[in-house]
Scaffold this motif. Sequence first.
Motif, PDB file in Angstrom:
ATOM      1  N   UNK A 299     -12.587  -1.368 -12.317  1.00 23.55           N
ATOM      2  CA  UNK A 299     -11.532  -0.562 -12.952  1.00 23.55           C
ATOM      3  C   UNK A 299     -11.554   0.908 -12.567  1.00 23.55           C
ATOM      4  N   UNK A 300     -12.755   1.497 -12.411  1.00 24.30           N
ATOM      5  CA  UNK A 300     -12.848   2.918 -12.074  1.00 24.30           C
ATOM      6  C   UNK A 300     -13.551   3.086 -10.736  1.00 24.30           C
TER       7      UNK A 300
ATOM      8  N   UNK B  84      -6.112  15.953 -12.207  1.00 24.53           N
ATOM      9  CA  UNK B  84      -5.239  15.340 -13.194  1.00 24.53           C
ATOM     10  C   UNK B  84      -5.821  13.977 -13.531  1.00 24.53           C
ATOM     11  N   UNK B  85      -5.355  13.382 -14.599  1.00 24.23           N
ATOM     12  CA  UNK B  85      -5.863  12.079 -15.016  1.00 24.23           C
ATOM     13  C   UNK B  85      -5.367  10.990 -14.060  1.00 24.23           C
ATOM     14  N   UNK B  86      -6.293  10.288 -13.416  1.00 26.56           N
ATOM     15  CA  UNK B  86      -5.928   9.244 -12.441  1.00 26.56           C
ATOM     16  C   UNK B  86      -6.230   7.840 -12.969  1.00 26.56           C
ATOM     17  N   UNK B  87      -6.439   7.727 -14.269  1.00 32.95           N
ATOM     18  CA  UNK B  87      -6.829   6.435 -14.838  1.00 32.95           C
ATOM     19  C   UNK B  87      -5.780   5.361 -14.579  1.00 32.95           C
ATOM     20  N   UNK B  88      -4.506   5.695 -14.776  1.00 31.44           N
ATOM     21  CA  UNK B  88      -3.445   4.710 -14.572  1.00 31.44           C
ATOM     22  C   UNK B  88      -3.362   4.271 -13.105  1.00 31.44           C
ATOM     23  N   UNK B  89      -3.526   5.234 -12.201  1.00 31.39           N
ATOM     24  CA  UNK B  89      -3.501   4.910 -10.769  1.00 31.39           C
ATOM     25  C   UNK B  89      -4.693   4.044 -10.398  1.00 31.39           C
ATOM     26  N   UNK B  90      -5.863   4.339 -10.953  1.00 25.03           N
ATOM     27  CA  UNK B  90      -7.042   3.532 -10.677  1.00 25.03           C
ATOM     28  C   UNK B  90      -6.865   2.107 -11.200  1.00 25.03           C
ATOM     29  N   UNK B  91      -6.235   1.967 -12.354  1.00 24.89           N
ATOM     30  CA  UNK B  91      -5.979   0.623 -12.893  1.00 24.89           C
ATOM     31  C   UNK B  91      -5.013  -0.144 -11.997  1.00 24.89           C
ATOM     32  N   UNK B  92      -4.010   0.553 -11.479  1.00 25.99           N
ATOM     33  CA  UNK B  92      -3.065  -0.090 -10.563  1.00 25.99           C
ATOM     34  C   UNK B  92      -3.773  -0.517  -9.281  1.00 25.99           C
ATOM     35  N   UNK B  93      -4.605   0.354  -8.746  1.00 26.81           N
ATOM     36  CA  UNK B  93      -5.380   0.014  -7.546  1.00 26.81           C
ATOM     37  C   UNK B  93      -6.292  -1.184  -7.806  1.00 26.81           C
TER      38      UNK B  93
ATOM     39  N   UNK C 295       0.820  -1.214   0.000  1.00 34.39           N
ATOM     40  CA  UNK C 295       0.000   0.000   0.000  1.00 34.39           C
ATOM     41  C   UNK C 295       0.856   1.268   0.000  1.00 34.39           C
ATOM     42  N   UNK C 296       2.141   1.136   0.327  1.00 38.31           N
ATOM     43  CA  UNK C 296       3.017   2.309   0.412  1.00 38.31           C
ATOM     44  C   UNK C 296       3.108   3.060  -0.913  1.00 38.31           C
TER      45      UNK C 296
ATOM     46  N   UNK D 213      -5.823  -3.633  -9.954  1.00 38.96           N
ATOM     47  CA  UNK D 213      -5.010  -4.858 -10.027  1.00 38.96           C
ATOM     48  C   UNK D 213      -4.603  -5.317  -8.631  1.00 38.96           C
ATOM     49  N   UNK D 214      -4.133  -4.380  -7.797  1.00 37.77           N
ATOM     50  CA  UNK D 214      -3.729  -4.736  -6.433  1.00 37.77           C
ATOM     51  C   UNK D 214      -4.903  -5.266  -5.620  1.00 37.77           C
ATOM     52  N   UNK D 215      -6.047  -4.573  -5.699  1.00 40.33           N
ATOM     53  CA  UNK D 215      -7.232  -5.008  -4.965  1.00 40.33           C
ATOM     54  C   UNK D 215      -7.693  -6.378  -5.433  1.00 40.33           C
ATOM     55  N   UNK D 216      -7.657  -6.596  -6.744  1.00 45.45           N
ATOM     56  CA  UNK D 216      -8.089  -7.886  -7.291  1.00 45.45           C
ATOM     57  C   UNK D 216      -7.169  -9.003  -6.819  1.00 45.45           C
ATOM     58  N   UNK D 217      -5.866  -8.744  -6.826  1.00 44.05           N
ATOM     59  CA  UNK D 217      -4.909  -9.764  -6.387  1.00 44.05           C
ATOM     60  C   UNK D 217      -5.150 -10.161  -4.937  1.00 44.05           C
ATOM     61  N   UNK D 218      -5.298  -9.157  -4.075  1.00 48.37           N
ATOM     62  CA  UNK D 218      -5.476  -9.435  -2.640  1.00 48.37           C
ATOM     63  C   UNK D 218      -6.826 -10.067  -2.364  1.00 48.37           C
ATOM     64  N   UNK D 219      -7.894  -9.449  -2.871  1.00 49.19           N
ATOM     65  CA  UNK D 219      -9.245  -9.894  -2.519  1.00 49.19           C
ATOM     66  C   UNK D 219      -9.593 -11.218  -3.193  1.00 49.19           C
ATOM     67  N   UNK D 220      -9.357 -11.319  -4.497  1.00 51.99           N
ATOM     68  CA  UNK D 220      -9.753 -12.537  -5.222  1.00 51.99           C
ATOM     69  C   UNK D 220      -8.899 -13.730  -4.799  1.00 51.99           C
ATOM     70  N   UNK D 221      -7.589 -13.530  -4.626  1.00 52.66           N
ATOM     71  CA  UNK D 221      -6.724 -14.656  -4.235  1.00 52.66           C
ATOM     72  C   UNK D 221      -7.072 -15.164  -2.844  1.00 52.66           C
ATOM     73  N   UNK D 222      -7.270 -14.251  -1.891  1.00 53.08           N
ATOM     74  CA  UNK D 222      -7.623 -14.692  -0.537  1.00 53.08           C
ATOM     75  C   UNK D 222      -9.029 -15.285  -0.490  1.00 53.08           C
TER      76      UNK D 222
END
Length: 331
Positions: free
Chosen positions: A265-266, A193-202, A158-159, A204-213
């Motif tokens: 995604x958004x 500013x455009x936060x689309x890339x940051x939202x996509x990163x979030x 999360x850092x 992916x991270x959320x999906x990895x943590x939530x879906x895997x667990x």
Amino acid sequence: MAPGGNQSGGATVFVLAGFPELNSTRTELFSVLLLVYLLTLTGNVLIVGVVGADARLQTPMYFFLGNLSCLEILITSVIVPKMLSNLLSRQYTISFAMCITQFYFYFFLGASEFLLLAVMSVDRYLAICHPLRYPLLMTGAVCSRMALACWLGGLFPVLGPTAVVALLPFCKQGAVVQHFFCDSGPLLHLACTDTKQLEETDFVLASLVIVSTLTITATSYGHIILAVLRMPSASGRQKAFSTCTSHLVVVTLFYGSAIFLYVRPSQSGSVNSNWAVTMITTFVTPLLNPFIYALRNEQVKEALKDMFRKMAAGFLRSLLPAEHFLKKTVE
């Protein structure tokens, strides 16, 4: 209420929208939330205390429950005191530094809790489906390393996103965060500013943590249910199913609300309905967890009774010397 800053200066103060549909009943809302918060703290502190004090509860299951209670205490304390303070003062403001701190700890502790729930489900799977190998597999050292991995697994990923959010320019006039705390979507919605890339990163991270667990948890409970169905005793099956059902209700609430909020995604585009769903992870599951996982357990109840007896006996002993001193003084 101070507005956010401009792009060059950056926001110094945000305004929290709070509960848009309930702002007319601030006093009643404050009373209810305070009561829920105190009950949550009391239940989880009791679990931590009794698990640490009673030798009968020095097992992997209760060790992980103690860690879960610590997480629940922290995650509610990150959000609720500031929320109650705002309701009491009727000034829904939060400094930029506190907002980013709240953002970081909420997601760090939330990710750690997902990891810990998966570990707890694996622990129950091994205890029920492999009882003979369980003591060899879940030693004290293994449990400590697994718990540490859960805490660190939420701490470091999360850092990066938090640092990026902290450096975003927030330039909208008013800087009103459409939530009762600094959640990801409402906060990104304010960035100029455009936060689309940051939202996509979030995403992916959320999906990895939530879906895997969730996959690990669902698989573990699936095996547990199959093992329960093979039990020859009807009363044993009923008791086991009652416990599993209670656990699954809490897990479903926790994962369901998290998937709705963060596995998309958004996040900045849908901010108005988030607060109602977040109430589940902020208030409902932290309040239910002590009762579902521990306080309905007979072994925990006995340990709590013994702990209260010892505390009462110690308190009475501490009063005796003062009483004797008073008697001698009167004589």
